[in-house]
Design a protein around this motif. Structure first.
Motif, mmCIF file in Angstrom:
data_model
loop_
_atom_site.group_PDB
_atom_site.id
_atom_site.type_symbol
_atom_site.label_atom_id
_atom_site.label_comp_id
_atom_site.label_asym_id
_atom_site.label_seq_id
_atom_site.Cartn_x
_atom_site.Cartn_y
_atom_site.Cartn_z
ATOM 1 N N THR A 391 -85.589 -48.358 -52.835
ATOM 2 C CA THR A 391 -85.301 -47.554 -51.655
ATOM 3 C C THR A 391 -84.543 -48.435 -50.670
ATOM 4 O O THR A 391 -84.605 -49.659 -50.735
ATOM 5 N N GLU A 392 -83.832 -47.810 -49.780
ATOM 6 C CA GLU A 392 -83.068 -48.565 -48.777
ATOM 7 C C GLU A 392 -84.004 -49.433 -47.936
ATOM 8 O O GLU A 392 -83.699 -50.589 -47.630
ATOM 9 N N GLU A 393 -85.154 -48.846 -47.579
ATOM 10 C CA GLU A 393 -86.099 -49.609 -46.751
ATOM 11 C C GLU A 393 -86.624 -50.835 -47.495
ATOM 12 O O GLU A 393 -86.687 -51.936 -46.941
ATOM 13 N N ALA A 394 -87.001 -50.647 -48.756
ATOM 14 C CA ALA A 394 -87.552 -51.760 -49.528
ATOM 15 C C ALA A 394 -86.520 -52.853 -49.729
ATOM 16 O O ALA A 394 -86.821 -54.046 -49.601
ATOM 17 N N GLN A 395 -85.292 -52.461 -50.054
ATOM 18 C CA GLN A 395 -84.267 -53.475 -50.308
ATOM 19 C C GLN A 395 -83.922 -54.255 -49.049
ATOM 20 O O GLN A 395 -83.648 -55.456 -49.104
ATOM 21 N N ARG A 396 -83.945 -53.584 -47.894
ATOM 22 C CA ARG A 396 -83.713 -54.309 -46.638
ATOM 23 C C ARG A 396 -84.825 -55.308 -46.376
ATOM 24 O O ARG A 396 -84.582 -56.461 -45.997
ATOM 25 N N MET A 397 -86.081 -54.884 -46.580
ATOM 26 C CA MET A 397 -87.204 -55.777 -46.330
ATOM 27 C C MET A 397 -87.214 -56.945 -47.315
ATOM 28 O O MET A 397 -87.491 -58.089 -46.950
ATOM 29 N N ILE A 398 -86.888 -56.664 -48.579
ATOM 30 C CA ILE A 398 -86.815 -57.730 -49.580
ATOM 31 C C ILE A 398 -85.711 -58.709 -49.213
ATOM 32 O O ILE A 398 -85.892 -59.933 -49.276
ATOM 33 N N GLY A 399 -84.549 -58.161 -48.834
ATOM 34 C CA GLY A 399 -83.434 -59.024 -48.456
ATOM 35 C C GLY A 399 -83.783 -59.934 -47.309
ATOM 36 O O GLY A 399 -83.487 -61.137 -47.332
ATOM 37 N N GLN A 400 -84.441 -59.391 -46.306
ATOM 38 C CA GLN A 400 -84.810 -60.184 -45.140
ATOM 39 C C GLN A 400 -85.851 -61.239 -45.493
ATOM 40 O O GLN A 400 -85.755 -62.411 -45.075
ATOM 41 N N GLU A 401 -86.858 -60.858 -46.275
ATOM 42 C CA GLU A 401 -87.946 -61.784 -46.607
ATOM 43 C C GLU A 401 -87.443 -62.958 -47.442
ATOM 44 O O GLU A 401 -87.757 -64.121 -47.156
#
Length: 509
Positions: A391-401
């Motif tokens: 999901t867009e939300e998950a990929q953003r959070m993964i990218g940031q982490e």
């Protein structure tokens, strides 16, 4: 020790004098033989004044991509009231010399975050083959991947500059973690950022299976009108059995209870339940009492084919299986048999033992997995292409982490969150204490006498902070030394890099 032969000695001097790394023949028949680790900072290695001009202020902590420093306190500014500002940091080196390779369409947020640090970032949407990696990996200090790119021992042997790997996903099965550690390469992942996305998918699949939505939708797309209610149920009042009560399983537990379901869970550890969920003592107890069984376990030798013919027979007749964990935890031919016999009323599968390397028609076929066509022919089955966390939300959070973990390790040496590496950290060096302070980031073999030899070298200097830990054959030490000049820095680096147990040494100043 026999494992010593597996280590490859590498050294790099960051913001130090232009002295070439020393080479010395170690004892014991060549264990930890020196490698050809090219200088990470080529520009600085060519400039005698690099050390003197290396103190560069990092980006303002309020800017996007800035790394928060634990323990910092707010400071008052004359122009305003009390505002949260972190202490200014000294950039540990010329960040523009760091090259990062990102593959498999890693989140753009991660790309932006890394570029704002001044790194050179090469971005590619596709996975690379082992041959491509072996040919080009020597140019990079960091590589970021998702699940399709395989980082093998052969790749790590060719990676002379590599410091870290970022897995922008949950799993790290695509990386030879032992080979990485023995080369001094730290591997990070994002084990929790997509938990909500997976939990929501499971709820959606549970409703879709209980209403036979996939079959009805497929029939109508083919022009076949089949309005039926037989075998279609509400999920309210049904029992959901969760195998693996970690971050995903526990979130799913809360969502399921809010839908009116009873929740059971099984885990190898005794865990406190959320809500009214109840832990079962055995997997068999959970299987026999659940209407829906959903798997959320890691890929381990003990979880391989943990769901096979005996487990399917232990499940209630007319129940459902959902696997959004790992492709090896379910014996899929046995699942086909349970579906074809009518013992299971439906299933949802998102992960497979072998998955296509790219998108396209015909990729998921019997040539990849011999049972693929048999699985596709089952009724009331949801087959998805490993999209649990997509999901867009998950990929953003993964990218940031993951990007944040990489920046911390590159800039400050902290390895907290590493999956193959000792977790060591020290607070960042601030501008106020930056003059005459160096940080040694020393990866070495975990063997008797290694720390004693290092500490004997540092005994004549003022050691401000020190932290060390080990993980199997590899140990990692971070130590801050103050009151040293350029000549002393060179001497320290030279002596540490000559230690026979050395794998990789960085000096940050």
């Amino acid at each position: 020790m026999a494992h010593n032969q597996a280590f490859h000695r590498r050294t790099t001097l960051v913001n130090g004098p232009s002295t070439s790394p020393p080479t010395a023949s170690p004892p014991n028949g060549g264990a930890f033989a020196p490698g050809s680790f090219s200088a990470m900072m080529a520009a600085q290695a060519q400039s005698p004044s690099a050390y003197a001009h290396a103190a560069i202020e990092a980006s303002s902590p309020t800017a996007p991509g800035a790394i928060p420093i634990p323990g910092s306190r707010p400071r008052k500014h004359s122009a305003g009231g009390l505002t949260q500002h972190m202490p200014k940091l000294l950039t540990p080196f010329n960040t523009s010399s760091i090259r990062i390779l990102l593959l498999e369409a890693v989140s753009q947020l991660a790309v932006d975050q890394l570029q704002k640090q001044g790194y050179q970032v090469d971005y590619h949407k596709d996975a690379w083959s082992e041959e491509q990696l072996v040919e080009k990996i020597a140019d990079y200090h960091v590589i970021g991947i998702r699940s399709k790119t395989k980082l093998t021992e052969k790749v790590f042997k060719a990676a002379d500059k590599l410091l870290a790997v970022g897995c922008f996903c949950i799993g790290t099965n695509q990386v030879d973690l032992v080979a990485a550690a023995r080369r001094g390469v730290c591997v990070f992942n994002s084990p929790f950022a997509n938990s909500r996305s997976v939990a929501e998918l499971v709820i959606g699949e549970t409703i879709a299976l209980s209403r036979q939505l996939v079959d009805r939708a497929s029939e109508l797309r083919a022009g076949d009108w089949q309005k039926v209610s037989k075998g279609c149920y509400e999920i309210r009042g049904k029992t959901l059995g969760i195998v693996g009560y970690g971050h995903i399983g526990s979130q799913l537990s809360v969502l399921a209870e809010s839908m009116g379901m009873t929740v059971l869970y099984y885990d190898v550890l005794p865990l406190m339940p959320l809500g009214t969920a109840r832990q079962t003592e055995t997997l068999e107890e959970l299987l026999g009492a659940s209407d829906f069984v959903t798997l959320h376990v890691p890929e381990l030798p003990e979880t391989k084919n943990m769901m096979s013919t005996p487990q399917f027979k232990a499940m209630k007749k007319g129940s459902y299986l959902l696997n959004n964990a790992r492709g090896t935890v379910v014996d899929l031919p046995a699942l086909c048999e349970a579906m074809e016999s009518g013992h299971l009323a439906g299933a949802a599968v998102d992960v497979y033992p072998k998955e296509p390397k790219g998108n396209g028609k015909g990729e998921f076929s019997d040539s990849l997995n011999s049972w693929a066509s048999r699985l596709r022919a089952c009724k009331n089955i949801i087959l998805t292409p490993h999209i649990g966390g997509s999901t867009e939300e998950a990929q953003r959070m993964i990218g940031q982490e993951v990007a944040t973990a990489l920046i911390r390790y590159i800039n400050f040496g902290g390895s907290v969150g590493a999956v193959n590496f000792p977790e060591v950290d020290l607070r960042a060096i601030t501008e106020a204490e930056g003059t005459g302070v160096i940080r040694i980031c020393h990866v070495h073999a975990n063997q008797p006498g290694a720390l004693r030899a290092l500490n004997s070298l540092l005994g004549n200097y003022n050691v401000d902070k020190q932290n060390t830990d080990s993980k199997k054959d590899v140990a990692y030490l971070m130590v801050d030394i103050s009151g040293v000049g350029e000549k002393e820095t060179s001497d320290i680096y030279e002596q540490v890099s000559r230690l026979p147990t050395n794998i990789l040494t960085r000096l940050l100043a």
